[in-house]
Design a protein around this motif. Structure first.
Motif, PDB file in Angstrom:
ATOM      1  N   GLY A 117       0.810  -1.217   0.000  1.00 31.44           N
ATOM      2  CA  GLY A 117       0.000   0.000   0.000  1.00 31.44           C
ATOM      3  C   GLY A 117       0.844   1.269   0.000  1.00 31.44           C
ATOM      4  O   GLY A 117       0.313   2.366   0.149  1.00 31.44           O
ATOM      5  N   HIS A 118       2.152   1.117  -0.167  1.00 23.72           N
ATOM      6  CA  HIS A 118       3.110   2.238  -0.221  1.00 23.72           C
ATOM      7  C   HIS A 118       3.098   3.079   1.055  1.00 23.72           C
ATOM      8  O   HIS A 118       3.407   4.263   1.022  1.00 23.72           O
ATOM      9  N   LYS A 119       2.751   2.470   2.179  1.00 25.79           N
ATOM     10  CA  LYS A 119       2.813   3.171   3.465  1.00 25.79           C
ATOM     11  C   LYS A 119       4.168   2.996   4.131  1.00 25.79           C
ATOM     12  O   LYS A 119       4.531   3.773   5.001  1.00 25.79           O
ATOM     13  N   ILE A 120       4.898   1.943   3.715  1.00 23.91           N
ATOM     14  CA  ILE A 120       6.278   1.721   4.160  1.00 23.91           C
ATOM     15  C   ILE A 120       7.139   1.576   2.917  1.00 23.91           C
ATOM     16  O   ILE A 120       6.882   0.717   2.076  1.00 23.91           O
ATOM     17  N   GLU A 121       8.157   2.443   2.803  1.00 26.22           N
ATOM     18  CA  GLU A 121       9.059   2.375   1.649  1.00 26.22           C
ATOM     19  C   GLU A 121      10.381   1.706   1.987  1.00 26.22           C
ATOM     20  O   GLU A 121      10.970   1.042   1.144  1.00 26.22           O
ATOM     21  N   LYS A 122      10.868   1.916   3.216  1.00 26.69           N
ATOM     22  CA  LYS A 122      12.113   1.307   3.686  1.00 26.69           C
ATOM     23  C   LYS A 122      11.818   0.624   5.010  1.00 26.69           C
ATOM     24  O   LYS A 122      11.178   1.211   5.886  1.00 26.69           O
ATOM     25  N   LEU A 123      12.297  -0.599   5.168  1.00 26.60           N
ATOM     26  CA  LEU A 123      11.934  -1.396   6.325  1.00 26.60           C
ATOM     27  C   LEU A 123      13.147  -2.142   6.865  1.00 26.60           C
ATOM     28  O   LEU A 123      13.946  -2.685   6.099  1.00 26.60           O
ATOM     29  N   VAL A 124      13.259  -2.148   8.186  1.00 27.70           N
ATOM     30  CA  VAL A 124      14.234  -2.979   8.887  1.00 27.70           C
ATOM     31  C   VAL A 124      13.433  -3.875   9.817  1.00 27.70           C
ATOM     32  O   VAL A 124      12.603  -3.391  10.591  1.00 27.70           O
ATOM     33  N   ILE A 125      13.654  -5.179   9.710  1.00 29.04           N
ATOM     34  CA  ILE A 125      12.988  -6.132  10.588  1.00 29.04           C
ATOM     35  C   ILE A 125      14.020  -6.686  11.553  1.00 29.04           C
ATOM     36  O   ILE A 125      15.077  -7.159  11.135  1.00 29.04           O
ATOM     37  N   VAL A 126      13.713  -6.595  12.836  1.00 28.90           N
ATOM     38  CA  VAL A 126      14.565  -7.152  13.882  1.00 28.90           C
ATOM     39  C   VAL A 126      13.699  -8.144  14.645  1.00 28.90           C
ATOM     40  O   VAL A 126      12.676  -7.761  15.214  1.00 28.90           O
ATOM     41  N   ALA A 127      14.108  -9.397  14.618  1.00 32.88           N
ATOM     42  CA  ALA A 127      13.286 -10.427  15.252  1.00 32.88           C
ATOM     43  C   ALA A 127      14.176 -11.468  15.902  1.00 32.88           C
ATOM     44  O   ALA A 127      15.325 -11.669  15.488  1.00 32.88           O
ATOM     45  N   GLU A 144      10.606  -7.642   0.174  1.00 32.70           N
ATOM     46  CA  GLU A 144      12.040  -7.903   0.011  1.00 32.70           C
ATOM     47  C   GLU A 144      12.747  -6.721  -0.651  1.00 32.70           C
ATOM     48  O   GLU A 144      13.884  -6.419  -0.324  1.00 32.70           O
ATOM     49  N   VAL A 145      12.049  -6.035  -1.573  1.00 33.37           N
ATOM     50  CA  VAL A 145      12.620  -4.857  -2.218  1.00 33.37           C
ATOM     51  C   VAL A 145      12.759  -3.710  -1.213  1.00 33.37           C
ATOM     52  O   VAL A 145      13.762  -2.991  -1.209  1.00 33.37           O
ATOM     53  N   ALA A 146      11.772  -3.539  -0.358  1.00 36.72           N
ATOM     54  CA  ALA A 146      11.772  -2.448   0.628  1.00 36.72           C
ATOM     55  C   ALA A 146      12.703  -2.728   1.806  1.00 36.72           C
ATOM     56  O   ALA A 146      13.073  -1.813   2.540  1.00 36.72           O
ATOM     57  N   LEU A 147      13.113  -3.968   1.961  1.00 36.68           N
ATOM     58  CA  LEU A 147      13.886  -4.387   3.123  1.00 36.68           C
ATOM     59  C   LEU A 147      15.306  -3.841   3.079  1.00 36.68           C
ATOM     60  O   LEU A 147      16.078  -4.147   2.176  1.00 36.68           O
ATOM     61  N   VAL A 148      15.644  -3.003   4.053  1.00 37.68           N
ATOM     62  CA  VAL A 148      17.018  -2.507   4.201  1.00 37.68           C
ATOM     63  C   VAL A 148      17.855  -3.605   4.855  1.00 37.68           C
ATOM     64  O   VAL A 148      18.982  -3.866   4.448  1.00 37.68           O
ATOM     65  N   ALA A 149      17.285  -4.251   5.870  1.00 34.84           N
ATOM     66  CA  ALA A 149      17.964  -5.348   6.558  1.00 34.84           C
ATOM     67  C   ALA A 149      16.962  -6.117   7.387  1.00 34.84           C
ATOM     68  O   ALA A 149      15.938  -5.576   7.802  1.00 34.84           O
ATOM     69  N   ASP A 150      17.259  -7.396   7.607  1.00 36.37           N
ATOM     70  CA  ASP A 150      16.552  -8.136   8.645  1.00 36.37           C
ATOM     71  C   ASP A 150      17.623  -8.702   9.571  1.00 36.37           C
ATOM     72  O   ASP A 150      18.600  -9.274   9.138  1.00 36.37           O
TER      73      ASP A 150
END
Length: 170
Positions: A117-127, A144-150
């Protein structure tokens, strides 16, 4: 020690016998120099474990990140089939692993929806490691395209400078 990677099929023109590739890219070895993660302005940091889901947004810039807490959404954890073929058994009598997998799948589904929905353009997932493994099974291609890092770490409950320091050390 540095690592050298061949960047293309080019050979050195002054020495036809040479197999040296040009240009060369040199990366510092992690043991000799720490490489810091860059957190783009506006990037969302999602902290997830088997029970919690926290969101933060970088309101600063890459050189001076500042994380602001966001409201965590209510997740639909009704999809208990998300786990990798797990079922309650004597090894898992309470079925808590199925609940944690459903939570990871629900968090990933919510993130997928926000990215699409284009509400998040860059994302870091920490889990936590187990949760991150389950989440990766549900990543959409656009996520996966928006993912900066996991990052495979349990950082639930950390905020502000402590969270930034932990991310930069990752």
């Amino acid at each position: 020690m540095t690592q050298v990677k061949r960047a293309g099929p080019w050979t050195c023109p002054s020495d036809r016998q040479s197999t040296l590739a040009l240009p060369l890219h040199v990366w510092p070895d992690r043991s000799s120099e720490e490489i810091l993660m860059q957190l783009p302005h506006g990037a969302v940091v999602a902290l997830v474990d088997g029970k919690h889901f926290e969101l933060h947004r970088n309101t600063g810039d890459e050189s001076n990140p500042e994380l602001a807490a966001l409201v965590s959404p209510d997740l639909d954890e009704s999809n208990k089939a998300g786990g990798a073929g797990r079922d309650s058994s004597s090894a898992n009598p309470t079925g808590h692993q199925i609940d944690e997998d459903a939570h990871a799948a629900a968090a990933t589904q919510w993130l997928n929806t926000q990215v699409l929905g284009h509400k998040i353009e860059k994302l870091v997932i920490v889990a936590s490691p187990r949760t991150l493994g389950e989440m990766r099974r549900h990543y959409h291609k656009q996520l996966e395209v928006a993912l900066v890092a996991d990052v495979s770490k349990d950082l639930i409950g950390k905020t502000g400078p402590d969270l930034i320091a932990a991310l930069q050390a990752a």
